[in-house]
Each structure stands twice: as structure tokens, then as C-alpha cells.
Design an enzyme around this catalytic site. Structure first.
Site, PDB file in Angstrom:
ATOM      1  N   HIS A  56      52.327 -17.482  96.637  1.00  0.00           N
ATOM      2  CA  HIS A  56      53.467 -17.334  97.543  1.00  0.00           C
ATOM      3  C   HIS A  56      54.633 -18.210  97.088  1.00  0.00           C
ATOM      4  O   HIS A  56      55.554 -17.740  96.438  1.00  0.00           O
ATOM      5  CB  HIS A  56      52.991 -17.661  98.964  1.00  0.00           C
ATOM      6  CG  HIS A  56      53.965 -17.335 100.048  1.00  0.00           C
ATOM      7  ND1 HIS A  56      55.150 -16.680  99.837  1.00  0.00           N
ATOM      8  CD2 HIS A  56      53.921 -17.586 101.393  1.00  0.00           C
ATOM      9  CE1 HIS A  56      55.787 -16.531 100.984  1.00  0.00           C
ATOM     10  NE2 HIS A  56      55.061 -17.080 101.940  1.00  0.00           N
ATOM     11  N   HIS A  89      57.959  -7.469  92.221  1.00  0.00           N
ATOM     12  CA  HIS A  89      57.884  -7.816  93.641  1.00  0.00           C
ATOM     13  C   HIS A  89      57.188  -6.696  94.390  1.00  0.00           C
ATOM     14  O   HIS A  89      57.352  -5.522  94.044  1.00  0.00           O
ATOM     15  CB  HIS A  89      59.301  -8.002  94.210  1.00  0.00           C
ATOM     16  CG  HIS A  89      59.323  -8.759  95.504  1.00  0.00           C
ATOM     17  ND1 HIS A  89      59.131  -8.143  96.713  1.00  0.00           N
ATOM     18  CD2 HIS A  89      59.489 -10.073  95.769  1.00  0.00           C
ATOM     19  CE1 HIS A  89      59.190  -9.059  97.675  1.00  0.00           C
ATOM     20  NE2 HIS A  89      59.406 -10.237  97.127  1.00  0.00           N
ATOM     21  N   ASP A 125      62.464 -16.049  92.192  1.00  0.00           N
ATOM     22  CA  ASP A 125      61.939 -17.231  91.514  1.00  0.00           C
ATOM     23  C   ASP A 125      62.339 -17.338  90.051  1.00  0.00           C
ATOM     24  O   ASP A 125      62.069 -18.354  89.417  1.00  0.00           O
ATOM     25  CB  ASP A 125      60.399 -17.248  91.619  1.00  0.00           C
ATOM     26  CG  ASP A 125      59.950 -17.449  93.044  1.00  0.00           C
ATOM     27  OD1 ASP A 125      60.500 -18.344  93.693  1.00  0.00           O
ATOM     28  OD2 ASP A 125      59.066 -16.709  93.507  1.00  0.00           O
TER      29      ASP A 125
HETATM   30  N1  CMC Z   1      54.612  -9.023  84.393  1.00  0.00           N
HETATM   31  C1  CMC Z   1      54.004  -7.984  83.772  1.00  0.00           C
HETATM   32  N2  CMC Z   1      53.573  -6.876  84.389  1.00  0.00           N
HETATM   33  C2  CMC Z   1      53.742  -6.836  85.718  1.00  0.00           C
HETATM   34  C3  CMC Z   1      54.363  -7.874  86.436  1.00  0.00           C
HETATM   35  C4  CMC Z   1      54.803  -9.002  85.729  1.00  0.00           C
HETATM   36  N3  CMC Z   1      55.405 -10.016  86.344  1.00  0.00           N
HETATM   37  N4  CMC Z   1      54.398  -7.568  87.751  1.00  0.00           N
HETATM   38  C5  CMC Z   1      53.810  -6.367  87.854  1.00  0.00           C
HETATM   39  N5  CMC Z   1      53.419  -5.919  86.628  1.00  0.00           N
HETATM   40  C6  CMC Z   1      52.799  -4.631  86.312  1.00  0.00           C
HETATM   41  C7  CMC Z   1      51.353  -4.607  86.759  1.00  0.00           C
HETATM   42  O1  CMC Z   1      50.498  -5.026  85.711  1.00  0.00           O
HETATM   43  C8  CMC Z   1      51.183  -3.147  87.109  1.00  0.00           C
HETATM   44  O2  CMC Z   1      51.072  -2.424  85.901  1.00  0.00           O
HETATM   45  P1  CMC Z   1      50.066  -1.148  85.824  1.00  0.00           P
HETATM   46  O3  CMC Z   1      50.546  -0.194  86.881  1.00  0.00           O
HETATM   47  O4  CMC Z   1      50.183  -0.648  84.430  1.00  0.00           O
HETATM   48  O5  CMC Z   1      48.702  -1.702  86.131  1.00  0.00           O
HETATM   49  C9  CMC Z   1      52.524  -2.758  87.711  1.00  0.00           C
HETATM   50  O6  CMC Z   1      53.474  -3.650  87.114  1.00  0.00           O
HETATM   51  C10 CMC Z   1      52.585  -2.874  89.237  1.00  0.00           C
HETATM   52  O7  CMC Z   1      52.263  -4.211  89.580  1.00  0.00           O
HETATM   53  P2  CMC Z   1      51.374  -4.652  90.824  1.00  0.00           P
HETATM   54  O8  CMC Z   1      50.576  -5.850  90.421  1.00  0.00           O
HETATM   55  O9  CMC Z   1      50.638  -3.461  91.373  1.00  0.00           O
HETATM   56  O10 CMC Z   1      52.474  -5.044  91.864  1.00  0.00           O
HETATM   57  P3  CMC Z   1      52.248  -5.896  93.191  1.00  0.00           P
HETATM   58  O11 CMC Z   1      53.235  -5.403  94.170  1.00  0.00           O
HETATM   59  O12 CMC Z   1      50.825  -5.921  93.607  1.00  0.00           O
HETATM   60  O13 CMC Z   1      52.596  -7.390  92.726  1.00  0.00           O
HETATM   61  C11 CMC Z   1      53.792  -9.360  92.287  1.00  0.00           C
HETATM   62  C12 CMC Z   1      53.804  -7.982  92.969  1.00  0.00           C
HETATM   63  C13 CMC Z   1      55.037 -10.126  92.701  1.00  0.00           C
HETATM   64  C14 CMC Z   1      52.562 -10.165  92.747  1.00  0.00           C
HETATM   65  C15 CMC Z   1      53.752  -9.153  90.759  1.00  0.00           C
HETATM   66  O14 CMC Z   1      54.874  -8.427  90.355  1.00  0.00           O
HETATM   67  C16 CMC Z   1      53.653 -10.477  90.014  1.00  0.00           C
HETATM   68  O15 CMC Z   1      52.562 -11.022  89.868  1.00  0.00           O
HETATM   69  N6  CMC Z   1      54.816 -11.049  89.539  1.00  0.00           N
HETATM   70  C17 CMC Z   1      54.814 -12.321  88.880  1.00  0.00           C
HETATM   71  C18 CMC Z   1      54.699 -13.463  89.902  1.00  0.00           C
HETATM   72  C19 CMC Z   1      55.999 -13.684  90.649  1.00  0.00           C
HETATM   73  O16 CMC Z   1      57.076 -13.743  90.073  1.00  0.00           O
HETATM   74  N7  CMC Z   1      55.894 -13.848  91.980  1.00  0.00           N
HETATM   75  C20 CMC Z   1      57.054 -14.103  92.843  1.00  0.00           C
HETATM   76  C21 CMC Z   1      57.266 -13.033  93.858  1.00  0.00           C
HETATM   77  S1  CMC Z   1      58.854 -13.207  94.683  1.00  0.00           S
HETATM   78  C22 CMC Z   1      58.604 -14.510  95.818  1.00  0.00           C
HETATM   79  C23 CMC Z   1      58.295 -14.005  97.199  1.00  0.00           C
HETATM   80  O17 CMC Z   1      59.090 -13.251  97.759  1.00  0.00           O
HETATM   81  O18 CMC Z   1      57.205 -14.412  97.743  1.00  0.00           O
END
Ligand code: CMC
Length: 470
Positions: free
Chosen positions: A283, A322, A378
Site C-alpha cells: 500500500h 494501478h 509513487d
Molecule cells: N511492471 C511490470 N508489469 C506489470 C506491472 C509493473 N509495475 N504492473 C502490472 N504489470 C503487468 C502484470 O504482470 C500483468 O501482466 P499479464 O496480464 O501479462 O500477467 C498486467 O500488467 C496486469 O497487472 P495486474 O497485476 O493484474 O494488475 P493489478 O491491478 O492486480 O496490480 C499493481 C496493480 C499496482 C499492484 C501493479 O500494477 C504493481 O504491482 N505495480 C507496481 C507497484 C506499485 O507501483 N504500486 C503503487 C500503486 S499506486 C499507490 C496507491 O494508490 O496505493
């Protein structure tokens, strides 16, 4: 989105045929018409679907609330596809350009922008509640020198409830207002005390002559000078960052505040739950992870290799992607504009060049385009915190200070919502049933239950064989 559909039926009127969902329970062949209101169906409407008279009824299963609205709220609007963020209907970019964090806090809590008199009174109140009881200071002094500042903040916010026992009168509007004022006013003081505690420096008391962010800078960085003079460019950048972090609808920590608050505990204890949720790396901790990633990349020459590693899933591009935004996070765009102003004061940081280049490469790359991965809030905020000389441990604290106004606003809205009940989800029970208790003598020597938590077994010392009683 629900509002755009123009299908609202909040007046209790009879919904038209188009506002319903027809469901056939194939176990019984029975059909049901469920009302659709504001783009949702009520989970409780499924309870009537039973296979027999004594059946509990159908439930919905949504472990991370990924498709469940847990409340109705008029505080924060996000359209993730369009990259839109509004507080009480006001676009975030206008608020960052024209407003201040304290005015935004008022807007979030009271629903409207204040008049000049209201704002003056609000700022006066906040400014005059920044001091904490001396015993809170002693409480913070009791932590180990290297205690994590988020742990100290979490404990100190919870401890505040013991100093304001009347806060438990949650139906008293004056008490609710005072709790809002006190928490917004004291959070920077507690944060700065935690920071100085780690450094072994004397705590600096609040300075009522300074602005809200100016006072925070003073409590953090004042040394021997009679009065600390904050650089106006840093004050402005901090104020904008705090506006951007003030609220973000039903995120993990806000959900925690609402869930804990629904037990009718005092608001300090409910907000302490929010601080605890924000503390987690999934988070509030991503800004720190971005900084570590930029350190690892080291130079712009290494960006292509790094991105290849991301595409091979060896690592993540932190600060990108995100759950809600499938477009440029509007907060990231605004932060980026303020990075230069901060570096003008603090001197340039080579990591900014890496970040800018990394963003360009990623936004040009099919992998990120296809998945709609853009910089989030971030991606650039950690660079600003580092430029301010803050250790990474303080980054999440910098998030907690402004999110306090959002937590308080959401708590207050929840308290006044007639639909609020104690948050109490259901579960799908997967364990054993109706077993007869066995005497311990009979259990001895029998195989360990397959799902015994590892931590409950004695540590294995290879020289002595397997632990007894396992
Ligand atoms: N780098 C590389 N690939 C990514 C990333 C990333 N940062 N984020 C998502 N993907 C890929 C993921 O591997 C998936 O690919 P595929 O469909 O081929 O398997 C696709 O994009 C969809 O991702 P997801 O994991 O299903 O998306 P989610 O909504 O579950 O996750 C997230 C969102 C924020 C957790 C994720 O994008 C992530 O881990 N980002 C990096 C950490 C980060 O910057 N977090 C801060 C969030 S903003 C602060 C807040 O508002 O709390």
C-alpha cells in the site's frame, strides 16, 4: 460510472424492467428479478435463493472486494480509464493549482469549499492544536532509537485516544469536529517527533507563525536558528503532494478505518487502523521501492536491459501500473511538474534523469502500452522525499500525514450514514466438522495434523533428530 448510466433509482420508487437483473437458479429452476440501482445489485438479494427451506441462502464471494461496493460515498470520484480524480467534484489539478492542503481537508470533511471566514477559523483551529500532551512526547521517547517511524506513528495515534476520552461520543458533532481538527493538526507533530527520535535530536515544538507545511519543515529540520525559515518552493511542493495524497476512495487503509470505525470505537483508534494498513508494502511502501529500483538501475545506459528483465518477469517496474487507473495517474503528472521546483532548491539528483528516461522507454514499449501501464503516484514522489533528505523509512509517514484528512472524512461519512452497520463479512467454511474431542493421551504418537502451522512445532536441531511431540 454508475451515474453516467442515468439509471438511478434512489428515491425508493419502483424500478423499470430495464433496471433489473433476471437470475435463474438452475438448482431449483426458480427465477428471480433483482433490482439494479446505481450500477449494482444487492448481495443480500441473493440470500432468498435457497435449495431448501433450511438452506442459509446464496452468498457472494469476493475476497479482496474487487467487485464489491462496500459503501455509498460522495467524497472522492475516480474514473480509472480516463485518468480522472476529483475531490467532492473538484478536479485534482485545479485543487493543486489554486487551493491549499488545509482548504482541501476542509472540503473533504465538510463537503464544500469554505468561505474566507470559515477557512480562517479552520486554519486557526488546526494551527492551535498542533501541540501534543507532554506525556505523548515521553511516550515517543520510550521507543528504541531505531524504531520504524510508521510503528511510532501508529502507536502514538492510537495513544491519542487515551488523552481525549470524550472522542468516544461519536454521535456528538462537536466531538467529531474536534477529533478531525486534532488529528490533522497533530499528525505532522507526531511524524516529526518520530523522525527526530531516530536521529537522536531534540524534538522541535510547533511554530504557530508558519504555514501547515512550513511548520512541518521546521519541526523536522530546525537546528539552532531562532526561527526556521522554510523555502516557499518546498512549502508549495509539499502542500501539493499532500493535496494529491489526501484521499483515494475505498483503498486498503480507508477500508480499514471504515471497518474498525463501524464498531463505534473512537476515531483515533479507527485512524490508527488506517495507519497500520498504510504501513504495509503493498500500500504505502511503493515510493520507497521506486527509489531502490532507480538506485539499482544506476545509469540511463542500463534502462533497456532493466526493461528486458521486467518483460521476462524477473522484476517489476515499480511506480507503474494501478488497479484502478488504466491511463496516466493524474497525480503522477502533477508531481512530475513539481519535481523541478524542489531540485532547484535541493540540487539535482541523477535519479531524476533515470526516472524520466525510464518512463519514456516504457511508454514507447509494446509490453507496457498493451497492458495500459502508466506511472502512478509513487513514481516521482520518492525522488522529492529523497531530495528533502528524508530517509526511506519516512516515505510512508509522508503519505500518512495528508491521508489523515481523507480517513477522517470517510470515517465521518460512515458514522452519519444510516445504512452503516458493523462490518462483518461472511466466510466459506472449509474446515472439519463435528469431531469428538480426543484425550491428549490418545492423541500422543499420532501423526501431526497436516495443516499445523509450522511456527507451532519446536525448531529442528539436526544433531538431535526430529523434535519430540511433533
Ligand atoms: N511492471 C511490470 N508489469 C506489470 C506491472 C509493473 N509495475 N504492473 C502490472 N504489470 C503487468 C502484470 O504482470 C500483468 O501482466 P499479464 O496480464 O501479462 O500477467 C498486467 O500488467 C496486469 O497487472 P495486474 O497485476 O493484474 O494488475 P493489478 O491491478 O492486480 O496490480 C499493481 C496493480 C499496482 C499492484 C501493479 O500494477 C504493481 O504491482 N505495480 C507496481 C507497484 C506499485 O507501483 N504500486 C503503487 C500503486 S499506486 C499507490 C496507491 O494508490 O496505493
Amino acid at each position: 460510472m454508475a451515474e453516467e448510466q442515468g439509471q438511478r433509482d434512489d428515491g425508493g420508487g419502483v424500478a423499470t424492467a430495464q433496471d433489473t437483473l433476471s437470475v435463474t437458479d438452475n438448482r431449483t429452476g426458480e427465477s428471480f428479478e433483482l433490482e439494479i440501482t446505481e450500477g449494482t445489485v444487492k448481495a443480500m438479494d441473493f440470500r432468498q435463493m435457497k435449495v431448501s427451506e433450511d438452506d442459509f441462502g446464496l452468498m457472494t464471494y469476493d475476497p479482496a472486494f474487487t467487485n464489491t461496493a462496500s459503501c455509498r460515498s460522495s467524497i472522492c470520484y475516480i474514473d480509472g480509464d480516463a485518468g480522472v480524480l476529483e475531490y467532492r467534484g473538484y478536479p485534482i489539478d485545479q485543487l493543486c493549482e489554486k487551493s491549499t492542503y488545509l482548504e482541501v481537508a476542509y472540503l473533504l470533511i465538510y463537503g464544500e469549499l469554505p468561505t474566507r471566514d470559515q477557512l480562517d477559523e479552520w486554519v486557526f483551529e488546526i494551527t492551535h492544536h498542533t501541540y501534543v500532551h507532554e506525556n505523548i512526547k515521553k511516550f515517543v521517547e520510550g521507543f528504541r532509537y531505531d524504531a520504524h517511524p510508521m510503528g511510532m506513528l501508529l502507536a502514538a495515534v492510537g495513544a491519542l485516544s487515551t488523552f481525549y476520552p470524550d472522542a468516544k461520543k461519536i454521535d456528538d458533532q462537536v466531538e467529531r469536529h474536534m477529533a478531525a481538527v486534532r488529528m490533522i493538526a497533530k499528525m505532522p507533530t507526531l511524524a516529526a517527533f518520530a523522525y527526530r527520535h531516530n536521529l537522536g535530536l531534540p524534538y522541535v515544538y510547533p511554530d504557530n507563525d508558519l504555514s501547515y507545511p512550513g511548520n512541518f519543515l521546521s519541526m523536522m529540520f530546525k537546528m539552532t536558528e531562532v526561527q526556521y525559515e522554510p523555502d516557499p518552493r518546498l512549502e508549495k511542493a509539499l502542500d501539493v503532494l499532500w493535496i494529491l495524497h489526501a484521499d483515494h476512495e475505498q483503498n486498503c487503509s480507508t477500508n480499514a478505518v471504515r471497518a474498525v470505525g463501524s464498531s463505534e470505537v473512537d476515531p483515533y483508534s479507527a485512524v490508527a487502523a488506517g495507519v497500520a494498513a498504510l504501513y504495509g508494502p503493498l500500500h504505502g511502501g511503493a515510493n520507497e521501492a521506486v527509489l531502490r529500483m532507480l538506485e539499482r538501475i544506476e545509469s540511463t545506459d542500463n534502462i533497456p536491459d532493466f526493461l528486458e528483465g521486467v518483460k521476462k518477469r524477473e522484476e517489476k517496474l515499480m511506480g507503474f501500473g494501478h488497479r484502478v487507473y488504466k491511463n496516466y495517474d493524474p497525480r503522477a503528472a502533477i508531481i512530475k511538474e513539481h519535481v523541478d521546483a524542489v531540485f532547484e532548491v535541493t540540487g539535482k539528483n541523477s535519479k531524476l534523469d533515470i526516472a524520466v528516461e525510464l518512463e519514456k522507454h516504457a511508454l514507447d514499449d509494446e509490453y507496457f502500452v498493451e497492458r495500459k501501464l502508466y506511472p502512478n503516484v509513487d513514481f516521482y514522489s520518492g525522488l522529492i522525499y529523497e531530495a528533502l533528505n528524508l530517509p526511506p523509512d519516512m516515505f510512508t509517514v509522508m503519505f500518512a500525514i495528508p491521508r489523515t484528512s481523507g480517513w477522517v472524512a470517510q470515517w465521518d461519512e460512515m458514522e452519519q450514514d444510516e445504512e452503516t452497520k458493523i462490518a462483518r463479512p461472511r466466510q466459506i467454511y472449509t474446515g472439519a466438522r463435528e469431531r469428538d474431542y480426543e484425550d491428549i493421551a490418545e492423541r500422543d504418537g499420532k501423526a501431526k495434523a497436516p495443516n499445523s502451522p509450522q511456527g507451532f512445532t519446536a525448531p529442528v536441531d539436526p544433531s538431535k533428530g526430529a523434535p519430540s511431540g511433533g
